[in-house]
Design a protein around this motif. Structure first.
Motif, PDB file in Angstrom:
ATOM      1  N   PRO A  91     -44.595 -66.401  17.980  1.00 27.49           N
ATOM      2  CA  PRO A  91     -44.505 -65.714  16.706  1.00 27.49           C
ATOM      3  C   PRO A  91     -43.536 -64.408  16.794  1.00 27.49           C
ATOM      4  N   LEU A  92     -42.898 -64.221  15.775  1.00 31.17           N
ATOM      5  CA  LEU A  92     -42.027 -63.062  15.675  1.00 31.17           C
ATOM      6  C   LEU A  92     -42.578 -61.783  14.879  1.00 31.17           C
ATOM      7  N   ILE A  93     -42.429 -60.835  15.617  1.00 33.79           N
ATOM      8  CA  ILE A  93     -43.068 -59.529  14.900  1.00 33.79           C
ATOM      9  C   ILE A  93     -41.955 -58.510  14.834  1.00 33.79           C
ATOM     10  N   SER A  94     -42.085 -57.855  13.621  1.00 35.29           N
ATOM     11  CA  SER A  94     -40.813 -57.067  13.126  1.00 35.29           C
ATOM     12  C   SER A  94     -41.592 -55.498  13.388  1.00 35.29           C
ATOM     13  N   VAL A  95     -40.860 -54.704  13.832  1.00 36.59           N
ATOM     14  CA  VAL A  95     -40.976 -53.083  14.086  1.00 36.59           C
ATOM     15  C   VAL A  95     -40.224 -52.162  13.180  1.00 36.59           C
ATOM     16  N   PRO A  96     -41.004 -51.437  12.484  1.00 36.97           N
ATOM     17  CA  PRO A  96     -39.606 -50.424  11.568  1.00 36.97           C
ATOM     18  C   PRO A  96     -39.113 -49.626  12.590  1.00 36.97           C
ATOM     19  N   THR A  97     -37.975 -49.445  12.475  1.00 36.98           N
ATOM     20  CA  THR A  97     -37.278 -48.781  13.412  1.00 36.98           C
ATOM     21  C   THR A  97     -37.521 -47.202  13.419  1.00 36.98           C
ATOM     22  N   LEU A  98     -37.716 -46.703  12.063  1.00 32.88           N
ATOM     23  CA  LEU A  98     -38.102 -45.023  12.083  1.00 32.88           C
ATOM     24  C   LEU A  98     -39.516 -44.866  12.535  1.00 32.88           C
ATOM     25  N   GLU A  99     -40.251 -45.967  12.623  1.00 34.79           N
ATOM     26  CA  GLU A  99     -41.819 -45.715  13.284  1.00 34.79           C
ATOM     27  C   GLU A  99     -41.816 -45.508  14.478  1.00 34.79           C
ATOM     28  N   SER A 100     -41.123 -46.551  15.311  1.00 34.88           N
ATOM     29  CA  SER A 100     -40.880 -46.306  16.407  1.00 34.88           C
ATOM     30  C   SER A 100     -40.390 -45.289  17.077  1.00 34.88           C
ATOM     31  N   MET A 101     -39.446 -44.499  16.303  1.00 37.16           N
ATOM     32  CA  MET A 101     -38.713 -43.340  16.694  1.00 37.16           C
ATOM     33  C   MET A 101     -39.740 -42.108  16.692  1.00 37.16           C
ATOM     34  N   ALA A 102     -40.656 -42.318  15.487  1.00 38.31           N
ATOM     35  CA  ALA A 102     -41.535 -41.104  15.426  1.00 38.31           C
ATOM     36  C   ALA A 102     -42.669 -41.054  16.568  1.00 38.31           C
ATOM     37  N   HIS A 103     -42.858 -42.135  17.231  1.00 40.06           N
ATOM     38  CA  HIS A 103     -43.913 -42.408  18.393  1.00 40.06           C
ATOM     39  C   HIS A 103     -43.023 -41.813  19.529  1.00 40.06           C
ATOM     40  N   GLN A 104     -41.976 -41.104  19.600  1.00 40.05           N
ATOM     41  CA  GLN A 104     -41.282 -40.494  20.850  1.00 40.05           C
ATOM     42  C   GLN A 104     -41.675 -39.114  20.554  1.00 40.05           C
ATOM     43  N   VAL A 105     -42.245 -38.492  19.559  1.00 40.24           N
ATOM     44  CA  VAL A 105     -42.554 -37.214  19.262  1.00 40.24           C
ATOM     45  C   VAL A 105     -44.068 -36.767  19.249  1.00 40.24           C
ATOM     46  N   LYS A 106     -44.423 -35.902  20.345  1.00 38.60           N
ATOM     47  CA  LYS A 106     -46.001 -35.746  20.342  1.00 38.60           C
ATOM     48  C   LYS A 106     -46.152 -34.491  19.679  1.00 38.60           C
ATOM     49  N   ALA A 107     -46.709 -34.811  18.500  1.00 40.14           N
ATOM     50  CA  ALA A 107     -47.075 -33.739  17.502  1.00 40.14           C
ATOM     51  C   ALA A 107     -48.604 -33.490  17.106  1.00 40.14           C
ATOM     52  N   LEU A 108     -48.825 -32.147  16.944  1.00 42.37           N
ATOM     53  CA  LEU A 108     -50.018 -31.683  16.897  1.00 42.37           C
ATOM     54  C   LEU A 108     -50.538 -32.017  15.299  1.00 42.37           C
ATOM     55  N   GLU A 109     -51.921 -31.816  15.170  1.00 43.39           N
ATOM     56  CA  GLU A 109     -52.604 -31.952  13.871  1.00 43.39           C
ATOM     57  C   GLU A 109     -51.912 -31.022  12.728  1.00 43.39           C
ATOM     58  N   LYS A 201     -52.270 -60.222  13.895  1.00 43.32           N
ATOM     59  CA  LYS A 201     -51.495 -61.565  13.574  1.00 43.32           C
ATOM     60  C   LYS A 201     -50.642 -61.457  12.384  1.00 43.32           C
ATOM     61  N   ILE A 202     -50.026 -60.335  12.478  1.00 44.63           N
ATOM     62  CA  ILE A 202     -49.079 -59.919  11.198  1.00 44.63           C
ATOM     63  C   ILE A 202     -47.638 -60.526  11.838  1.00 44.63           C
ATOM     64  N   PHE A 203     -47.289 -61.558  11.561  1.00 40.86           N
ATOM     65  CA  PHE A 203     -45.910 -62.289  11.969  1.00 40.86           C
ATOM     66  C   PHE A 203     -44.928 -62.459  10.946  1.00 40.86           C
ATOM     67  N   GLU A 204     -43.742 -62.586  11.059  1.00 42.71           N
ATOM     68  CA  GLU A 204     -42.786 -62.771  10.266  1.00 42.71           C
ATOM     69  C   GLU A 204     -42.485 -64.440   9.987  1.00 42.71           C
ATOM     70  N   ASP A 205     -42.124 -64.881   8.825  1.00 41.58           N
ATOM     71  CA  ASP A 205     -41.399 -66.144   8.750  1.00 41.58           C
ATOM     72  C   ASP A 205     -40.189 -66.245   9.250  1.00 41.58           C
ATOM     73  N   VAL A 206     -39.935 -67.187  10.615  1.00 45.75           N
ATOM     74  CA  VAL A 206     -38.671 -66.980  11.367  1.00 45.75           C
ATOM     75  C   VAL A 206     -37.600 -67.563  10.425  1.00 45.75           C
ATOM     76  N   ALA A 207     -38.023 -68.755   9.436  1.00 47.28           N
ATOM     77  CA  ALA A 207     -36.910 -69.022   8.724  1.00 47.28           C
ATOM     78  C   ALA A 207     -36.272 -68.065   7.812  1.00 47.28           C
ATOM     79  N   TYR A 208     -36.959 -67.203   7.224  1.00 48.75           N
ATOM     80  CA  TYR A 208     -36.490 -66.267   6.276  1.00 48.75           C
ATOM     81  C   TYR A 208     -36.533 -64.895   6.634  1.00 48.75           C
ATOM     82  N   PHE A 209     -36.900 -64.379   7.627  1.00 43.32           N
ATOM     83  CA  PHE A 209     -36.996 -62.989   8.062  1.00 43.32           C
ATOM     84  C   PHE A 209     -35.539 -62.622   8.136  1.00 43.32           C
TER      85      PHE A 209
END
Length: 225
Positions: A91-109, A201-209
């Motif tokens: 299966p193919l999984i896509s990850v939003p680039t900006l979301e993964s960047m956000a995870h590099q920051v340790k932010a407080l409430e 099980k959130i996967f992309e359609d390999v043919a059309y992604f």
């Protein structure tokens, strides 16, 4: 099981990691001044799998950073991910680039994270996340001016991070804005996001992604004399 090969090529950082669940087993990356993806990506893939003491048959999924970012970088990463997904029947999984960047920051409430990738002139690609990495404003291409992100300035701290942070710092003067241009997208932060999608099980359609370019590709021609 959740052994995932993660590919990040949206910017100059050519980055590959192998993860098991949300644990990173191996990481290979090179943030060169110029794009090196076409030369290094498949070498890094092979080395990352070997350093994780796995074979390709041990993998459960392929994940790729989907953008926004460099048109050419995204094409290389997505084409490679789709090829591996198809050939290995994974299966193919896509990850939003900006979301993964956000995870590099340790932010407080109460704090806000705004990943920004440099685009043309005074433009950036940006999205807005809270301290729990939940998206509270969608990804946009926007021109930075004195009013940009002003609706978040009342927060205790606003982390503006990524390659677009430098141009933002030259215009945005609010005391609650903190800038870090050193954060670049990395496959390391993809692991947790990709595993959550794998479990759901959130996967992309390999043919059309296709990558999330956000803007049309513009070919820069030579200037006339």
């Amino acid at each position: 099981m959740g052994r995932i090969l993660n590919l990040e090529t949206a910017t100059t950082n050519c980055s590959v990691c192998v993860s098991d669940g949300d644990k990173v087993l191996s990481l290979k990356e090179n943030n060169a001044v110029n794009y090196s993806h076409s030369e290094q990506l498949h070498i890094f893939i092979k080395e990352a799998v070997e350093e994780a003491s796995l074979s390709f048959s041990d993998l459960d999924a392929i994940a790729v950073s989907k953008g926004p970012g460099s048109y050419t970088g995204l094409r290389i990463g997505v084409s490679s991910a789709k090829g591996l997904s198809f050939s290995l029947d994974l299966p193919l999984i896509s990850v939003p680039t900006l979301e993964s960047m956000a995870h590099q920051v340790k932010a407080l409430e109460g704090e806000i994270i705004i990943p920004v990738l440099d685009a043309r002139r005074m433009e950036v690609y940006s999205a807005v996340f809270n301290g729990d990495y939940e998206e509270i404003r969608e990804t946009r291409a926007e021109v930075i001016d004195e009013s940009s992100f002003g609706e978040y300035s009342s927060r205790t701290k606003v982390h503006i991070v990524g390659s677009g942070a430098q141009k933002c710092s030259e215009i945005l003067a609010h005391s609650n804005f903190y800038f870090d241009k050193g954060i670049v997208p990395s496959a390391r932060e993809m692991a947790k996001i990709a595993f959550a999608k794998y479990q759901a099980k959130i996967f992309e359609d390999v043919a059309y992604f296709e990558p999330f370019y956000l803007k049309d590709f513009v070919l820069q021609g030579k200037k006339k004399d």
